[in-house]
Design a protein around this motif. Structure first.
Motif, short mmCIF file in Angstrom:
data_model
loop_
_atom_site.label_atom_id
_atom_site.label_comp_id
_atom_site.label_asym_id
_atom_site.label_seq_id
_atom_site.Cartn_x
_atom_site.Cartn_y
_atom_site.Cartn_z
N ASP A 1 99.61 -45.84 -44.06
CA ASP A 1 99.75 -47.39 -43.63
C ASP A 1 99.40 -48.00 -45.02
O ASP A 1 99.82 -49.23 -45.10
CB ASP A 1 99.12 -47.80 -42.71
N ILE A 2 98.26 -47.54 -45.70
CA ILE A 2 97.72 -48.07 -46.90
C ILE A 2 97.62 -47.11 -47.90
O ILE A 2 96.99 -46.13 -47.67
CB ILE A 2 96.42 -48.96 -46.78
N THR B 1 106.85 -45.09 -45.38
CA THR B 1 105.87 -44.97 -44.43
C THR B 1 104.64 -43.85 -45.14
O THR B 1 104.06 -43.38 -44.36
CB THR B 1 106.26 -44.43 -43.11
N GLN C 1 106.15 -49.56 -47.16
CA GLN C 1 105.91 -50.82 -46.49
C GLN C 1 104.66 -51.45 -46.26
O GLN C 1 104.53 -52.49 -46.01
CB GLN C 1 106.62 -50.70 -45.10
N GLY C 2 103.63 -50.58 -46.69
CA GLY C 2 102.27 -51.20 -46.61
C GLY C 2 101.95 -51.59 -47.85
O GLY C 2 102.47 -51.36 -49.13
N LYS D 1 93.79 -47.38 -39.38
CA LYS D 1 94.83 -47.10 -40.37
C LYS D 1 94.81 -45.63 -41.08
O LYS D 1 93.86 -45.28 -41.14
CB LYS D 1 95.17 -48.21 -41.46
N TYR E 1 91.89 -52.30 -42.61
CA TYR E 1 92.21 -50.91 -42.81
C TYR E 1 91.64 -50.14 -41.60
O TYR E 1 91.83 -48.81 -41.40
CB TYR E 1 91.48 -50.00 -44.07
#
Length: 501
Positions: free
Chosen positions: A350-351, A337, A172-173, A190, A187
């Protein structure tokens, strides 16, 4: 080679003509242009650059912390003193290059946003005709030149190497490659996973770590890191003594070259001793309780792949402070995730930053032809790795795999300028490297021997149409500054392998 009148008349027909056409306004192209102004002042030349400004790598890469992985005393030009920390940020390197352009009046010679698509040699006119796409509209423009000097670098500037992992589409990221860094990537606070453990990862992680919730370096296998002070005490002492910067630059440059050569020699002669020394520095930063064997002990000998420099040990400091961590494992799949590893462990993210390397781009993906025949460089043999059999009036700059790239830029420029002067003096319009009868049974070898140097980007390029080498000195690409520094200046421009007409 004085073509000023020709340039003026041809420009009106949307065809610009010059003596020498340089492809690329990066560190190589700007260096080549400088040497032409100094050694061949009557030669007209133009530099074609696909980007909106000069700089090459240092313009393309905009990820956090971008910096050199070679010292600027040797990565900088021999003619332009470097003043500053040896490992420099991209903006400092661009400023340095900008000074070279301004001080030598090179700006008017550069045609920005000119992407070369084709280069065709005609023996009827003894000229190269180069086709470009100009600007956003992609208008076709044409240049002709007596000599073509390829200084475009060795990788695809538009796109880095991005592996395909299972489930990437579910994540999702953002999944970001450093070569295409989004300017608006946020960022802060994150969880970031950086895939890879080379120089790029070692740069990004300490630069991002203070602002992330946590950042993890995920690697399949470790890389050798060289952690050291980002200062040259000898340079500082010479400046305290008010020695001229030109002298400081040359003295420090020679000291670094000597020390680097000795280090490289030792990696072959006593690899286990060098390995222990490198790892002892890692342990000193991370403490004896850290699992250095798993996360920082490579499977190969030092310098079989490029050492990643970490000035002031910044990556190790981020790990010691708990801002960053290292995981040595392989990717099984992505989830919405994070990343599931083959060990079963899950990394929340997240990234994701894919610091997975570059794609080698042979001669800029330009369509070459000689007298109407498409040119396949894998069918050529390199004359000292800078000119190629059957290819008239062309030189190529490829730097060193273990030393600073720019060292070879200066050496090749000296040879090209001598070659152009010789052709001018003798009235020759064409020169073609040619295998002689005594070369007929010569063993042909790869451009780089994987046993000598085998990072992934080299291994991925083995199927590309790269030039070949021979087993005689004139047909070798040594990849070794200490061989070239004596060998290239000694090349006779009247060499029997160079056929003039």
């Amino acid at each position: 080679m004085d073509g000023r009148t020709e340039i003026e008349t041809s420009t009106a027909r949307n065809v610009e003509t010059c003596d020498v056409l340089i492809i690329g306004a990066g560190i190589s192209g700007i260096g080549a242009a400088y040497h032409l102004t100094q050694q061949c002042p009557s030669t007209t030349f133009v530099i074609l650059e696909a980007q909106e400004s000069f700089g090459g790598t240092w313009r393309t890469h905009r990820f956090p912390g971008i910096r050199s992985d070679s010292d600027l005393y040797t990565f900088g030009y021999r003619f332009k003193p470097w003043i500053g920390p040896p490992i420099a940020t991209a903006d400092r390197i661009l400023a340095y290059m900008g000074e070279v352009i301004d001080e030598n009046g090179l700006g008017s010679r550069i045609r920005y946003r000119h992407a070369v698509s084709a280069a065709r040699w005609s023996s009827e006119s003894n000229r190269w005709t180069v086709t470009c796409r100009r600007g956003d509209a992609g208008e076709t423009v044409t240049f002709t030149a007596k000599f073509l000097w390829m200084c475009q670098g060795y990788y695809n500037h538009a796109e880095g190497h991005m592996p395909k992992w299972s489930g990437m589409e579910r994540f999702q990221g953002p999944i970001v490659h450093p070569q295409n860094w989004p300017e608006d990537l946020d960022y802060r606070r994150k969880n970031v996973v950086v895939i890879g453990s080379g120089a790029t990862a070692a740069t990004i992680i300490p630069a991002m770590a203070p602002d992330c919730r946590h950042i993890t370096m995920l690697q399949r296998s470790p890389t050798y890191f060289h952690a050291s002070s980002n200062a040259i005490p000898l340079a500082d002492e010479l400046r305290r003594l008010k020695i001229k910067e030109e002298w400081i630059h040359e003295i420090v440059r020679q000291k670094i070259l000597h020390d680097d050569a000795e280090f490289e020699r030792r990696t072959f002669a006593e690899p286990e001793v060098v390995k222990a020394e490198l790892l002892s520095v890692i342990r000193a930063h991370l403490g004896e309780d850290y699992d250095v064997d798993t996360h920082f002990t490579p499977r190969y000998r030092p310098w079989r792949q490029r050492l990643a420099v970490i000035p002031e040990g910044d990556l190790l400091k981020a790990i010691r402070a708990g801002q960053a961590s290292v995981v040595t494992d392989e990717i099984d799949s992505f989830t919405e995730t994070g990343i599931v590893l083959k060990s079963g462990r899950v990394l929340a993210a997240d990234i994701v930053v894919a610091a997975t390397g570059l794609n080698i781009c042979v001669f800029g993906d330009i369509e070459f032809a000689v007298d109407g025949r498409p040119l396949d460089f894998s069918e050529t043999v390199g004359f000292h790795g800078m000119m190629f059999t059957g290819v008239p009036n062309m030189a190529w700059v490829f730097g060193y795999i273990r030393s600073s790239w720019t060292l070879r830029v200066d050496l090749i420029a000296d040879f090209v300028c001598r070659l152009l002067g010789y052709m001018d003096e003798k009235g020759f319009e064409k020169v073609v490297p040619t295998l002689r009868p005594e070369d007929r049974d010569m063993r042909i070898r790869p451009w780089i021997e994987p046993e000598n140097f085998n990072p992934n980007y080299i291994l991925r390029s083995l199927q590309l149409p790269m030039p070949r080498c021979g087993d005689k000195p004139e047909w070798q690409h040594s990849h070794d500054y200490w061989i070239d520094k004596d060998r290239l200046p000694a090349i006779e421009v009247s060499h029997s392998a160079l056929v003039y007409s």
